[in-house]
Scaffold this active site. Structure first.
Site, PDB file in Angstrom:
ATOM      1  N   ARG A  67     -98.762  39.358 -60.059  1.00 18.80           N
ATOM      2  CA  ARG A  67     -99.463  40.565 -60.450  1.00 18.80           C
ATOM      3  C   ARG A  67    -100.658  40.751 -58.874  1.00 18.80           C
ATOM      4  O   ARG A  67    -100.432  40.831 -58.296  1.00 18.80           O
ATOM      5  CB  ARG A  67    -100.854  38.737 -61.558  1.00 18.80           C
ATOM      6  CG  ARG A  67    -101.090  38.032 -60.069  1.00 18.80           C
ATOM      7  CD  ARG A  67    -102.272  37.220 -60.450  1.00 18.80           C
ATOM      8  NE  ARG A  67    -102.490  35.583 -59.948  1.00 18.80           N
ATOM      9  CZ  ARG A  67    -103.020  35.917 -58.610  1.00 18.80           C
ATOM     10  NH1 ARG A  67    -103.502  37.064 -57.723  1.00 18.80           N
ATOM     11  NH2 ARG A  67    -103.058  34.879 -57.197  1.00 18.80           N
ATOM     12  N   TYR A  73    -106.008  29.322 -57.610  1.00 16.33           N
ATOM     13  CA  TYR A  73    -105.180  27.825 -58.258  1.00 16.33           C
ATOM     14  C   TYR A  73    -105.280  28.124 -59.735  1.00 16.33           C
ATOM     15  O   TYR A  73    -106.021  28.035 -60.312  1.00 16.33           O
ATOM     16  CB  TYR A  73    -106.528  27.160 -57.461  1.00 16.33           C
ATOM     17  CG  TYR A  73    -106.130  25.733 -57.939  1.00 16.33           C
ATOM     18  CD1 TYR A  73    -104.790  25.091 -57.665  1.00 16.33           C
ATOM     19  CD2 TYR A  73    -107.146  24.821 -58.358  1.00 16.33           C
ATOM     20  CE1 TYR A  73    -104.588  23.247 -57.521  1.00 16.33           C
ATOM     21  CE2 TYR A  73    -106.296  23.411 -58.691  1.00 16.33           C
ATOM     22  CZ  TYR A  73    -105.796  22.461 -58.262  1.00 16.33           C
ATOM     23  OH  TYR A  73    -104.631  21.745 -59.058  1.00 16.33           O
ATOM     24  N   LEU A 135    -109.260  36.605 -62.084  1.00 15.50           N
ATOM     25  CA  LEU A 135    -108.514  37.987 -63.346  1.00 15.50           C
ATOM     26  C   LEU A 135    -107.612  38.616 -62.608  1.00 15.50           C
ATOM     27  O   LEU A 135    -108.006  38.864 -61.376  1.00 15.50           O
ATOM     28  CB  LEU A 135    -109.788  39.175 -63.472  1.00 15.50           C
ATOM     29  CG  LEU A 135    -109.376  40.020 -64.532  1.00 15.50           C
ATOM     30  CD1 LEU A 135    -108.647  39.835 -65.667  1.00 15.50           C
ATOM     31  CD2 LEU A 135    -110.469  40.505 -64.618  1.00 15.50           C
ATOM     32  N   GLY A 136    -106.635  38.543 -62.711  1.00 13.87           N
ATOM     33  CA  GLY A 136    -105.377  38.928 -62.093  1.00 13.87           C
ATOM     34  C   GLY A 136    -104.139  40.100 -62.978  1.00 13.87           C
ATOM     35  O   GLY A 136    -104.148  39.077 -64.500  1.00 13.87           O
ATOM     36  N   GLY A 147    -103.115  37.901 -66.175  1.00  9.34           N
ATOM     37  CA  GLY A 147    -104.749  38.079 -67.093  1.00  9.34           C
ATOM     38  C   GLY A 147    -105.364  37.530 -66.677  1.00  9.34           C
ATOM     39  O   GLY A 147    -105.965  37.536 -65.788  1.00  9.34           O
ATOM     40  N   CYS A 165    -109.467  34.213 -53.975  1.00  7.82           N
ATOM     41  CA  CYS A 165    -109.027  35.248 -54.270  1.00  7.82           C
ATOM     42  C   CYS A 165    -109.822  36.135 -53.512  1.00  7.82           C
ATOM     43  O   CYS A 165    -109.999  36.992 -53.380  1.00  7.82           O
ATOM     44  CB  CYS A 165    -110.051  35.627 -55.534  1.00  7.82           C
ATOM     45  SG  CYS A 165    -109.478  34.726 -57.205  1.00  7.82           S
TER      46      CYS A 165
END
Length: 212
Positions: A67, A73, A135-136, A147, A165
């Site tokens: 992704r 996490y 979000l990724g 997602g 992130c």
């Protein structure tokens, strides 16, 4: 139409393999799907992830994913919604689907009297500059997988082992700390899915009207 599948508690590698298989084998007329679930405790590293964002050694598994984004996490008490959506068929790009996902989270959280927002250049959703949802996505042949993850009622302490992130000193929060409402993850997965489906279908309808 978007189909919603509730998958319960899953190991990350198993679901990742299933997402890739679904995306690679779907046809032009395959319905889009949202998969709602929780993961057993795991760190996942995005394609551009840098090893220095893992700050300390840990017994928690670390998985290199395909992704976008940096390290994050997952654990029980966090809702995952995987977005298996044909954005090429929808006629939208990656920035638009990211915006729709973020908007659905903001709208959903407002129903719990939680005021959330986005940050420019930092995908995800925040409350008072603390991240509540990550979000990724991965896009292959115009179709997304992976997602969002929404922190609901979980142990947040493993976030202290990473730069969440990829952002140093980024604080992380969860719904439990922000609302007095009763939090039921099965109800939340239904409510959030409905917000996202409504926004995607609204976008699709607007596109159809413009093409007439």
């Amino acid at each position: 139409m978007i189909k919603v599948r509730s998958k319960g508690l899953q190991d990350y590698p198993i679901t990742w393999k299933e997402m890739k298989s679904f995306t690679e084998n779907r046809r032009a007329d395959t319905l889009d799907e949202l998969w709602t679930l929780e993961h057993n405790s795991v760190f996942t590293q995005g394609l551009s992830g840098k090893p220095e964002h893992l700050l300390k050694a840990t017994q928690i598994p670390i998985i290199q994913s395909d992704r976008g984004g940096q390290i994050t996490y997952h654990a029980p008490g966090q809702l995952i919604v995987y977005c298996l959506i044909d954005i090429k068929r929808l006629g939208i790009g990656i920035k638009k689907i990211v915006s729709l996902i973020e908007q659905s989270l903001i709208e959903f959280l407002s129903t719990y009297d939680i005021t959330a927002h986005t940050l420019k250049g930092a995908p995800g959703v925040y409350v008072n500059d603390s991240k509540i949802a990550a979000l990724g996505l991965k896009v292959k042949n115009g179709r997304t997988y992976h997602g969002l993850s929404l922190n609901i009622d979980m142990d947040l302490s493993p976030y202290n082992l990473i730069n969440p992130c990829g952002y140093k000193d980024l604080k992380v929060t969860q719904m439990k700390n922000l609302t007095n409402n009763i939090l039921n993850i099965s109800g939340i997965q239904h409510e959030l899915s409905e917000h996202l489906i409504n926004l995607v279908e609204k976008t699709q309808n607007q596109r159809l009207k413009r093409s007439i």
